[in-house]
Structure formats: structure tokens, C-alpha cells
Design an enzyme around this catalytic site. Structure first.
Site, PDB file in Angstrom:
ATOM      1  N   ASP A 174       0.866  -1.186   0.000  1.00 46.15           N
ATOM      2  CA  ASP A 174       0.000   0.000   0.000  1.00 46.15           C
ATOM      3  C   ASP A 174       0.898   1.230   0.000  1.00 46.15           C
ATOM      4  OD1 ASP A 174      -2.473   1.505   0.216  1.00 46.15           O
ATOM      5  OD2 ASP A 174      -1.947   1.904   2.293  1.00 46.15           O
ATOM      6  N   SER A 175       0.258   2.396  -0.156  1.00 47.06           N
ATOM      7  CA  SER A 175       1.024   3.649  -0.116  1.00 47.06           C
ATOM      8  C   SER A 175       1.404   4.045   1.306  1.00 47.06           C
ATOM      9  CB  SER A 175       0.168   4.770  -0.709  1.00 47.06           C
ATOM     10  OG  SER A 175      -0.997   4.920   0.077  1.00 47.06           O
ATOM     11  N   CYS A 181      -4.510  -1.918  -1.805  1.00 51.16           N
ATOM     12  CA  CYS A 181      -4.631  -0.509  -2.157  1.00 51.16           C
ATOM     13  C   CYS A 181      -5.524  -0.426  -3.397  1.00 51.16           C
ATOM     14  CB  CYS A 181      -3.245   0.047  -2.468  1.00 51.16           C
ATOM     15  SG  CYS A 181      -3.258   1.729  -3.115  1.00 51.16           S
ATOM     16  N   GLU A 191      -3.765   9.347   7.851  1.00 53.06           N
ATOM     17  CA  GLU A 191      -2.298   9.324   7.978  1.00 53.06           C
ATOM     18  C   GLU A 191      -1.818  10.246   9.115  1.00 53.06           C
ATOM     19  OE1 GLU A 191       0.357   7.730   6.373  1.00 53.06           O
ATOM     20  OE2 GLU A 191      -0.983   6.424   5.253  1.00 53.06           O
ATOM     21  N   CYS A 197     -11.115   2.518  -0.568  1.00 49.94           N
ATOM     22  CA  CYS A 197      -9.734   2.885  -0.243  1.00 49.94           C
ATOM     23  C   CYS A 197      -9.445   2.206   1.083  1.00 49.94           C
ATOM     24  CB  CYS A 197      -9.599   4.401  -0.100  1.00 49.94           C
ATOM     25  SG  CYS A 197      -8.003   4.910   0.583  1.00 49.94           S
ATOM     26  N   HIS A 206      -7.505   2.883   3.381  1.00 47.25           N
ATOM     27  CA  HIS A 206      -7.337   3.768   4.547  1.00 47.25           C
ATOM     28  C   HIS A 206      -8.675   3.984   5.271  1.00 47.25           C
ATOM     29  CE1 HIS A 206      -3.387   4.847   2.933  1.00 47.25           C
ATOM     30  NE2 HIS A 206      -3.157   5.591   3.996  1.00 47.25           N
TER      31      HIS A 206
END
Ligand code: DGL
Length: 252
Positions: free
Chosen positions: A8-9, A72, A147, A179, A181
Site C-alpha cells: 500500500d502507499s 490498495c 495518515e 480505499c 485507509h
């Protein structure tokens, strides 16, 4: 034992990783969060392809992975075909098709889709859910507030309520968290939306089952970041209440 790479990012893919580990503890897991280049959702397809290629190449060469889980949606919706063409021997599981299959087994009418800009622009979910009414909305700010370790619950509640208003006003009965996240905002989302919430983890777990070889040994879990490892450890502690040593890796 099966070696599974998960990418993932940033911290979002950990929502998938920890759910998969719970279900299949007898595999070795190698995670990379590309925090150095997060967010991916604001990048163009060419950049996302290049970045994700490097992550997968690292895992193939250094960790000898058998399976790649693209945890992701942004990479999944823009780069899956490219990654499959580059890593022909690898089993690659992405998020979109498993999530779409999962939705098709549900009784749903009006689907809200929230995701990053890149995922929404790819139109991948709408293409695969042609027979459904899918209302898309890019919510890049959700990635930022996840984040950011300093986001308070109150701040999250206010932003989530504002962002979801237009979808709720259109009477959605189901919301795809497109997503990885976003499951970290479930508390705020549930306060403002009381329909069905779908995330990528359950769908990926179902997809993975056919590749898992059961055994009695517990596998290892190695978490890597391209960003600051101490910061990543802190994020894991605050967001998941788990303690992990994180390695800082140099790929670029
Ligand atoms: N977690 C990612 C996703 O599922 C990407 C978020 C980002 O880097 O913009 O789309």
C-alpha cells in the site's frame, strides 16, 4: 509455508493485512507501506505504475513472495493489468474484482463509492458494477486525516459528515470503502451513515482462500516502510493498538 507480499502507499493496507493474518495465521507476511510517496491517490497512472512496480519487484527479489495482495484500491484500479504483465509467475490479488463479487452476493440498490481521486477517475468500480446505480465521490481528505496521527475523533467526525452528505442525500443504502485507509474512519462513518458498509478485507479473504495451504505453524509478519520507521511504528500503535518493529527500507 506460503509467502504473501502486501503493498500500500502507507498505513491503509494494514487494515487488510491484520484482517488476513487473523484469518490465515499460517503464512509469512511481508508488508510495504510506501509512506515516502503517500498519497498515491493524487498521482497520475504512470507514476502509480512505476512506484508499485518497484514495491513488487523488491518483494519478489528479496522476499521470494508467492502471492501479492494489492491492499490498495488506487494501485488495483490503475495498475493491476500492468503488474500482471510484469510479474507473470506471481499470483496477484487486487481489491476491485473481489469487492465487486462480494457486492453481487448482497441485496443492494443504491451504492455510494468513496475512494481516492485516481480510483474514482479510473471508473473501474462503475465498469464492473454496470447493473447497479453507483454514485462515486472522491474523498482524498480522508487519506490525509487517517495518515495524520494528530487528527482528533471530533475532527474526523466533522469531516466525514461533510463529505458523505451528498451521498446520503441521494439515499444510498450501501457504501463501498474503495480505499483501504477508510476502514480506519469506520467509527465516524457509522455515526453519519447507517446502511451497509463494504470494505476490501472480507472480499480479499474469500479470494485468498483457494491459495492458502493449511499447516500448524505460525508464520512471520515483517512490516517495512519507505518512510520513517519510528513514525510508522507510532502510527500502528495509535491506530491499531498493536506493537510492531518496522524496518525502514531503501528502494529508490
Ligand atoms: N490506501 C490506498 C487505497 O486503497 C491509497 C491511498 C492514497 O495513497 O491516496 O486507495
Amino acid at each position: 509455508m506460503v509467502n504473501i507480499g502486501v503493498i500500500d502507499s502507507g498505513v491503509g493496507g494494514l487494515t487488510v493485512l491484520f484482517d488476513i493474518i487473523n484469518e490465515y495465521p499460517n503464512c509469512n507476511y511481508y508488508y510495504i507501506g510506501d509512506s515516502k510517496h503517500c498519497p498515491y491517490g493524487k498521482r497520475n497512472t504512470e507514476e502509480i505504475k512505476k512506484l508499485s512496480f518497484k514495491l513488487v519487484n523488491y518483494l519478489v527479489i528479496n522476499k521470494k513472495i508467492d502471492i501479492l495482495v494489492i491492499a490498495c484500491n488506487t494501485i488495483s484500479s490503475t495498475s493491476t493489468t500492468y503488474l500482471k504483465s510484469q510479474f507473470k509467475d506471481l499470483i496477484i490479488i487486487e481489491t476491485v474484482i473481489p469487492t465487486v463479487n462480494y457486492i453481487k452476493n448482497m441485496n443492494v440498490k443504491n451504492i455510494g463509492l468513496i475512494a481516492t481521486e485516481a480510483t474514482i477517475n479510473s471508473k473501474m468500480y462503475e465498469k464492473k458494477l454496470k447493473d447497479y446505480n453507483v454514485i462515486p465521490k472522491a474523498c482524498p481528505i480522508f487519506v490525509d486525516i487517517v495518515e495524520d496521527m494528530n487528527s482528533t475523533q471530533n475532527k474526523k467526525d466533522i469531516i466525514v459528515k461533510q463529505e458523505l452528505k451528498s451521498l446520503i442525500d441521494q439515499n444510498i443504502d450501501t457504501l463501498i470503502l474503495g480505499c483501504t485507509h477508510f476502514p480506519l474512519l469506520t467509527k465516524s462513518i457509522s455515526k453519519t451513515f447507517n446502511g451497509k458498509i463494504v470494505n476490501s478485507s472480507k472480499a480479499i479473504i474469500i479470494e485468498l482462500e483457494k491459495y492458502i495451504r493449511k499447516n500448524n505453524k505460525k508464520g512471520i509478519v515483517e512490516i517495512n516502510t519507505t518512510g520513517n520507521n519510528k513514525m510508522f511504528e507510532k502510527q500502528i500503535k495509535i491506530m491499531f493498538r498493536k506493537e510492531y518493529n518496522v524496518n525502514q527500507i531503501e528502494i529508490w
